[in-house]
Design an enzyme around this catalytic site. Structure first.
Site, PDB file in Angstrom:
ATOM      1  N   SER A 129      -3.222  -3.786   3.737  1.00  0.00           N
ATOM      2  CA  SER A 129      -4.326  -3.589   4.461  1.00  0.00           C
ATOM      3  C   SER A 129      -4.705  -3.117   5.397  1.00  0.00           C
ATOM      4  O   SER A 129      -5.153  -2.402   6.408  1.00  0.00           O
ATOM      5  CB  SER A 129      -5.299  -5.133   3.470  1.00  0.00           C
ATOM      6  OG  SER A 129      -4.630  -5.811   4.436  1.00  0.00           O
ATOM      7  N   LYS A 152      -5.799  -9.455   8.190  1.00  0.00           N
ATOM      8  CA  LYS A 152      -7.216  -8.326   8.529  1.00  0.00           C
ATOM      9  C   LYS A 152      -7.212  -8.521  10.336  1.00  0.00           C
ATOM     10  O   LYS A 152      -6.785 -10.229  10.920  1.00  0.00           O
ATOM     11  CB  LYS A 152      -8.177  -9.162   8.360  1.00  0.00           C
ATOM     12  CG  LYS A 152      -8.487  -8.988   6.303  1.00  0.00           C
ATOM     13  CD  LYS A 152      -8.476  -7.665   6.084  1.00  0.00           C
ATOM     14  CE  LYS A 152      -8.898  -7.095   4.658  1.00  0.00           C
ATOM     15  NZ  LYS A 152      -7.873  -7.817   3.970  1.00  0.00           N
TER      16      LYS A 152
END
Lengths: 196, 196
Positions: free
Chosen positions: B117, B154
């Site tokens: 990610s 993230k």
DNA sequence: CTTGTTACTGTACGATCGTTCACTTACATA
DNA sequence: TATGTAAGTGAACGATCGTACAGTAACAAG
């Protein structure tokens, strides 16, 4: 049955002693640190810590702290596993990044990356690359190479035609040495630090 | 005029002593190491090495080696500048990666990255992230976050609507916490090691 | 040469080092 | 309760620690 000894508490005490003093304690200092009145009392715990690899014995007979105690970062699992709850005061080993990354200290150098030729390999401008001199690069090793006079960071490769250097950036193309090619070293690790 | 003393040779001798013994030498050992017959002879060079920051003095009065000697990697310039010629035996300081990367050892952990990610931020599966617990994340800091039960890596952000988490992968989209959001820590550095 | 300064040697000192030994205390098991 | 094992205490030992002091060797300046 032998009585239970609180080793993790002693490990923490050794960690704080090392942080404060920058060295390993003597037997007398360990006695005081652990709360014993006699320095002989520490021989038992020390023997166990030696077996577990938290302590070493040098050529003099003083104890030495290993990276399990002196290391500055605690190694956990993966990101998915998340963090351990702060409640559980378990026995966590620490590791030393230098020792983990560097195999041959005398031949290892740190260079700052400039340029984006390896961007698709996750190496960005400003990153530090840990380069080891003197080895023989294998296929697809990342190397610091001087190609026709200029130093660059590239994938190293060999085929029927000869040696070539591949960038990890679609904007650039494969290069082959016209005159000279010298390998400065092989990239063993990449380090990126965020913040100033 | 004071006679010239060869300090860089002594620094190298201290480096090899530290590598062999894992500790700092005593005055007597330094005398032998430097080739003196009396241990008092080392007081002069030691004083200069203390001034230059190669040595320290602890709470006991023994000398301690600093990272300028015990560090395992030599910091050079940028990739473009290339390598120094092996001929020049200059005085190069060494640095310690732990000390360079870790600000708060007691709150710093190392996690292995799984998932892609953050691939466009140069963080690949298998990389190690150095995470510091307990801080307050700023806009666009990379954080380890537990979003609706699952731990992920993230970008952290805030806007008029509230807190959100951005991936660095076009295949994924911005996420906002539905129930709970807890920040495990802020990513301070990324470390990638090549080879086994 | 003589003189002055610095580098180095050699010896001595109290303090602390790690280790050993005899002894006491604590505690699980019987 | 009595017994046995392990943990902890306290004193002593030679060795090494860092430091201090007096003296010698090396060398530049006069």
């Amino acid at each position: 049955m032998p009585r239970k000894i609180n080793l993790s508490e002693k490990i923490e005490q050794l960690r704080s002693f090392h942080e404060a003093e920058g060295r390993a304690p003597s037997y007398a200092e360990m006695a005081e640190l652990f709360g014993y009145k006699s320095k002989n009392a520490v021989y038992g715990p020390v023997k166990k810590l030696l077996q577990l690899g938290y302590l070493d014995k040098g050529s003099d007979n003083r104890v030495q702290l290993t990276t399990k105690i002196t290391g500055s970062t605690k190694l956990l699992g993966s990101v998915q596993a998340g963090f351990p709850s702060p409640a559980e005061e378990e026995l966590v080993d620490t590791i030393n990044l230098d020792q983990y990354l560097v195999r041959r200290p005398e031949a290892t150098y740190l260079l700052t990356v400039s340029g984006d030729s390896m961007i698709e390999a996750g190496i960005q401008p400003g990153d530090l690359v840990l380069v080891e001199k003197g080895g023989v690069p294998k296929q697809n090793d990342i190397v610091v190479a001087q190609l026709d006079g200029e130093w660059t960071l590239k994938y190293f490769g060999k085929d029927a035609t000869g040696v070539y250097l591949d960038p990890a950036n679609a904007a650039y193309t494969r290069m082959r040495p016209e005159r000279s090619l010298s390998i400065g070293g092989i990239v063993r690790a990449v380090v990126r630090k965020y913040g100033k």
